[in-house]
Scaffold this active site. Structure first.
Site, short mmCIF file in Angstrom:
data_model
loop_
_atom_site.label_atom_id
_atom_site.label_comp_id
_atom_site.label_asym_id
_atom_site.label_seq_id
_atom_site.Cartn_x
_atom_site.Cartn_y
_atom_site.Cartn_z
N GLY A 1 2.09 2.65 -2.91
CA GLY A 1 2.12 3.26 -4.24
C GLY A 1 2.79 2.35 -5.26
CB THR A 2 3.19 -1.37 -5.29
OG1 THR A 2 3.12 -1.29 -3.87
CG2 THR A 2 4.27 -2.32 -5.74
CB THR A 3 -0.72 -0.22 -8.40
OG1 THR A 3 -0.92 -1.20 -7.37
CG2 THR A 3 -1.44 -0.65 -9.66
CE1 TYR B 1 0.57 6.94 -3.03
CE2 TYR B 1 0.38 8.80 -1.53
CZ TYR B 1 -0.19 7.92 -2.42
OH TYR B 1 -1.53 8.04 -2.71
CE LYS C 1 -3.39 -1.19 -0.56
NZ LYS C 1 -3.78 -1.98 -1.78
CG HIS D 1 4.22 -6.11 -1.36
ND1 HIS D 1 4.39 -4.82 -1.80
CD2 HIS D 1 2.95 -6.44 -1.68
CE1 HIS D 1 3.26 -4.40 -2.36
NE2 HIS D 1 2.37 -5.37 -2.30
CG MET E 1 -7.14 2.95 -8.41
SD MET E 1 -5.40 3.31 -8.17
CE MET E 1 -4.67 1.96 -9.09
NE ARG E 2 -8.21 3.84 1.32
CZ ARG E 2 -8.12 4.87 2.15
NH1 ARG E 2 -9.22 5.36 2.69
NH2 ARG E 2 -6.96 5.43 2.44
CE LYS E 3 -11.09 9.36 1.76
NZ LYS E 3 -11.18 10.04 3.05
N GLY E 4 -5.89 7.98 -2.61
CA GLY E 4 -4.69 8.45 -3.30
C GLY E 4 -4.19 9.80 -2.80
CB SER F 1 -3.66 2.46 2.23
OG SER F 1 -3.88 1.91 0.97
S1 PPS Z 1 -0.56 -2.96 -3.20
O1 PPS Z 1 -1.81 -3.74 -3.05
O2 PPS Z 1 0.32 -3.12 -2.05
O3 PPS Z 1 0.14 -3.24 -4.45
O4 PPS Z 1 -1.06 -1.45 -3.19
P1 PPS Z 1 -0.23 -0.19 -3.70
O5 PPS Z 1 -0.41 -0.07 -5.15
O6 PPS Z 1 1.14 -0.24 -3.15
O7 PPS Z 1 -0.95 1.00 -2.95
C1 PPS Z 1 -2.30 1.35 -3.16
C2 PPS Z 1 -2.44 2.79 -2.69
O8 PPS Z 1 -1.82 3.65 -3.67
C3 PPS Z 1 -2.81 4.58 -4.13
N1 PPS Z 1 -2.56 4.94 -5.54
C4 PPS Z 1 -2.29 6.17 -5.96
N2 PPS Z 1 -2.15 7.33 -5.29
C5 PPS Z 1 -1.89 8.44 -6.03
N3 PPS Z 1 -1.77 8.45 -7.37
C6 PPS Z 1 -1.91 7.31 -8.08
N4 PPS Z 1 -1.79 7.33 -9.40
C7 PPS Z 1 -2.17 6.10 -7.37
N5 PPS Z 1 -2.37 4.81 -7.74
C8 PPS Z 1 -2.60 4.12 -6.60
C9 PPS Z 1 -4.12 3.84 -3.93
O9 PPS Z 1 -5.21 4.70 -3.99
C10 PPS Z 1 -3.88 3.23 -2.56
O10 PPS Z 1 -3.88 4.19 -1.51
P2 PPS Z 1 -5.17 4.64 -0.68
O11 PPS Z 1 -4.66 5.54 0.41
O12 PPS Z 1 -5.80 3.39 -0.13
O13 PPS Z 1 -6.06 5.37 -1.63
#
Ligand code: PPS
Length: 299
Positions: free
Chosen positions: A58-60, A197, A56, A112, A260-263, A142
């Site tokens: 910012g991996t994706t 992040y 959680k 991870h 993609m919850r809040k970011g 997250s």
């Molecule tokens: S995982 O399951 O561990 O691979 O999840 P991961 O991708 O590391 O983290 C998911 C959180 O990253 C946020 N996210 C983003 N934030 C900002 N900009 C972009 N483009 C973006 N893409 C993914 C995602 O919303 C998760 O955070 P939260 O706080 O839950 O929203």
């Protein structure tokens, strides 16, 4: 082919055992422990690139940036398959390892794993690794929602319960503190680019440029703009190739929370009680002092 792989990964995720068991002293899902030898003996190749992180963080997002850079900014190519097919997750589904093994180079891989559990072949091949770290308070929030919506993770119980589990490192992939510090200290030994992040939120263009330089690529201004736009939160939230929307609700229950919850930076303020914040800050100080690492919990 991709549809077949997606289907296979989903089936495997559906059979995932959510029991937590220690692998070399680190709490992990039983399904990871079951194939640990295969994971640890994974054979890296010259030219592999890895996105590593604590869950959680910012991996994706980082994966998508790297994939687009490697595809010279092509949106079409970045939409060729769901992110978990394009970028195999080393320690998740066994199928991911099969996909990785049959992929042409250069491969982009996700993990991870804490640094000390990385398959040794990654060090032997001196691969490039982009490590993305996120402040622990937002990470915890997250991760809590992720535990609630992802049926391959154990039930987190109440927020209060999860808060204690996270703080003591008793969650899948272990302690956030050990993870971020372990990778931080490994920078002088390996080719690791450490990304935050919060920096990506603050100035995505600057951070995308840093990653591009690390990968040894030199894309046009136009390509960089495209990458920035395509990897923004608003774009990724509606992109089924990255928002995990291809998974059935029996796996990711989006009625509870979306992937993609809040970011954002600072959502922890909506969840931490004042007393929890005091406790957390005390623990943070104890664990992080002298590490040379610091995190921003607001911008
Ligand atoms: S995982 O399951 O561990 O691979 O999840 P991961 O991708 O590391 O983290 C998911 C959180 O990253 C946020 N996210 C983003 N934030 C900002 N900009 C972009 N483009 C973006 N893409 C993914 C995602 O919303 C998760 O955070 P939260 O706080 O839950 O929203």
């Amino acid at each position: 082919m991709d549809a077949h792989i997606t289907e296979k990964i989903m089936q495997e995720m559906g059979n995932c055992d959510t029991t937590i068991i220690e692998v070399e002293g680190v709490p992990m899902l039983q399904s990871i422990s079951d194939v640990w030898d295969t994971i640890y003996n994974f054979q890296a190749r010259d030219g592999d690139i890895v996105v590593a992180s604590y869950p959680k963080s910012g991996t994706t997002w980082t994966q998508e940036i790297l994939d687009m850079i490697l595809q010279d900014g092509s949106i079409e190519k970045s939409m060729r398959a769901p992110c978990f097919v394009r970028v195999p997750f080393l320690e998740m589904a066994y199928t991911s390892l099969e996909v990785a093994n049959s992929m042409p180079s250069p491969r982009l891989l996700k993990t991870h794993l804490p640094v000390h559990l990385m398959p040794p072949s990654f060090w032997e091949k001196n691969v490039k690794i982009v490590y993305v770290a996120r402040n622990p308070k937002d990470c915890m929030v997250s991760y809590y929602y992720f535990h609630k919506m992802d049926n391959t993770m154990p039930d987190p119980g109440t927020w209060e319960n999860f808060f204690s589990m996270f703080l003591s490192g008793n969650v899948s992939w272990g302690s956030w503190f050990d993870h971020v510090i372990g990778w931080w200290k490994s920078q002088d030994k390996h080719q690791i680019l450490y990304v935050f992040y919060e920096d990506m939120i603050e100035d995505p263009q600057r951070e995308i440029q840093r990653v591009m330089t690390f990968l040894g690529k030199d894309l046009s201004e136009e390509a960089l703009q495209k990458i920035q736009h395509h990897t923004s939160f608003s774009s990724m939230k509606v992109n089924p190739m990255v928002n995990y929307g291809v998974l059935p609700t029996s796996l990711f229950d989006t009625s509870i929370s979306t992937f993609m919850r809040k970011g954002t930076v600072g959502d922890w303020k909506n969840h931490f009680l004042v007393s929890q914040n005091i406790l957390f800050d005390e623990e943070y100080k104890k664990k992080m002092d002298g590490s040379g690492l610091s995190f921003r919990t607001e911008l």
